[in-house]
Design a protein around this motif. Sequence first.
Motif, PDB file in Angstrom:
ATOM      1  N   ASP A  56       0.839  -1.200   0.000  1.00  0.00           N
ATOM      2  CA  ASP A  56       0.000   0.000   0.000  1.00  0.00           C
ATOM      3  C   ASP A  56       0.873   1.249   0.000  1.00  0.00           C
ATOM      4  OD1 ASP A  56       0.912   0.203   2.591  1.00  0.00           O
ATOM      5  OD2 ASP A  56      -1.014  -0.196   3.537  1.00  0.00           O
ATOM      6  N   SER A  57       0.228   2.416   0.007  1.00  0.00           N
ATOM      7  CA  SER A  57       0.956   3.678  -0.111  1.00  0.00           C
ATOM      8  C   SER A  57       1.815   3.984   1.108  1.00  0.00           C
ATOM      9  CB  SER A  57      -0.028   4.825  -0.362  1.00  0.00           C
ATOM     10  OG  SER A  57      -0.950   4.892   0.711  1.00  0.00           O
ATOM     11  N   THR A  58       1.581   3.318   2.222  1.00  0.00           N
ATOM     12  CA  THR A  58       2.416   3.528   3.409  1.00  0.00           C
ATOM     13  C   THR A  58       3.663   2.662   3.381  1.00  0.00           C
ATOM     14  OG1 THR A  58       1.204   1.864   4.663  1.00  0.00           O
ATOM     15  CG2 THR A  58       0.428   4.151   4.822  1.00  0.00           C
ATOM     16  N   GLY A  59       3.767   1.735   2.426  1.00  0.00           N
ATOM     17  CA  GLY A  59       4.940   0.877   2.308  1.00  0.00           C
ATOM     18  C   GLY A  59       4.787  -0.474   2.970  1.00  0.00           C
ATOM     19  N   VAL A  60       3.645  -0.761   3.507  1.00  0.00           N
ATOM     20  CA  VAL A  60       3.400  -2.047   4.151  1.00  0.00           C
ATOM     21  C   VAL A  60       3.057  -3.085   3.076  1.00  0.00           C
ATOM     22  CG1 VAL A  60       1.953  -3.296   5.803  1.00  0.00           C
ATOM     23  CG2 VAL A  60       2.602  -0.918   6.250  1.00  0.00           C
ATOM     24  N   SER A  61       3.757  -4.214   3.130  1.00  0.00           N
ATOM     25  CA  SER A  61       3.527  -5.284   2.153  1.00  0.00           C
ATOM     26  C   SER A  61       2.841  -6.459   2.800  1.00  0.00           C
ATOM     27  CB  SER A  61       4.850  -5.770   1.558  1.00  0.00           C
ATOM     28  OG  SER A  61       5.448  -4.778   0.780  1.00  0.00           O
ATOM     29  N   ASN A  62       1.973  -7.074   2.058  1.00  0.00           N
ATOM     30  CA  ASN A  62       1.304  -8.283   2.487  1.00  0.00           C
ATOM     31  C   ASN A  62       1.517  -9.314   1.394  1.00  0.00           C
ATOM     32  OD1 ASN A  62      -0.258 -10.191   3.702  1.00  0.00           O
ATOM     33  ND2 ASN A  62      -2.219  -9.179   3.269  1.00  0.00           N
ATOM     34  N   CYS A  63       2.215 -10.395   1.720  1.00  0.00           N
ATOM     35  CA  CYS A  63       2.570 -11.392   0.709  1.00  0.00           C
ATOM     36  C   CYS A  63       1.933 -12.730   1.022  1.00  0.00           C
ATOM     37  CB  CYS A  63       4.080 -11.574   0.656  1.00  0.00           C
ATOM     38  SG  CYS A  63       4.955 -10.111   0.096  1.00  0.00           S
ATOM     39  N   LYS A  64       1.660 -13.468  -0.044  1.00  0.00           N
ATOM     40  CA  LYS A  64       1.113 -14.810   0.074  1.00  0.00           C
ATOM     41  C   LYS A  64       1.955 -15.725  -0.805  1.00  0.00           C
ATOM     42  CE  LYS A  64      -2.563 -17.013  -1.978  1.00  0.00           C
ATOM     43  NZ  LYS A  64      -3.850 -17.006  -2.615  1.00  0.00           N
ATOM     44  N   ASP A  65       2.556 -16.736  -0.181  1.00  0.00           N
ATOM     45  CA  ASP A  65       3.351 -17.700  -0.937  1.00  0.00           C
ATOM     46  C   ASP A  65       2.430 -18.618  -1.722  1.00  0.00           C
ATOM     47  OD1 ASP A  65       5.720 -16.705   0.076  1.00  0.00           O
ATOM     48  OD2 ASP A  65       5.762 -18.112   1.753  1.00  0.00           O
TER      49      ASP A  65
END
Length: 177
Positions: A56-65
């Motif tokens: 997102d625009s705040t730089g937080v990443s959410n990843c799914k393998d």
Amino acid sequence: MASTASEIIAFMVSISGWVLVSSTLPTDYWKVSTIDGTVITTATYWANLWKTCVTDSTGVSNCKDFPSMLALDGLCSMTGCSLYANKITTEFFDPLYVEQKYELGAALFIGWAGASLCIIGGVIFCFSISDNNKPPRMGYAYNGATSVLSSRTKYPGAEGDFKTTNPSKQFDKNAYV
């Protein structure tokens, strides 16, 4: 000498290609998509061979393998990059595709460059090997006309004395049996 130089060049080009291809594997941006909204809702979706993520625009990443190795795209360098790019562009231009649409990422271009260098290095190496298989061109020296003395045999007794031999007396009676 030229063959050795071309083999060294082929080796260096191929190694450079493998370095580029190897660098694409851990690279995150194989495909990228951005949803622009307000500053708060801007999100970047990206995926590579191992996982899919959203930032997102705040730089937080959410990843799914990816849950399975069988769910992975791409098999070898040039073919894998090309098939993956074909899948991305087909989904992007398909008006009936309703899921998130992606664009080509930087890793695909690095993979194509690396695969191209590997192919070029292999072609140079093949041509350098084919140059080695050609028989060397033999030069023949002209020694002049042969003299009468060259058809005679040397007499074992005295040095410098020559005697002609009769071919029929050189062999015993069983020589032609």
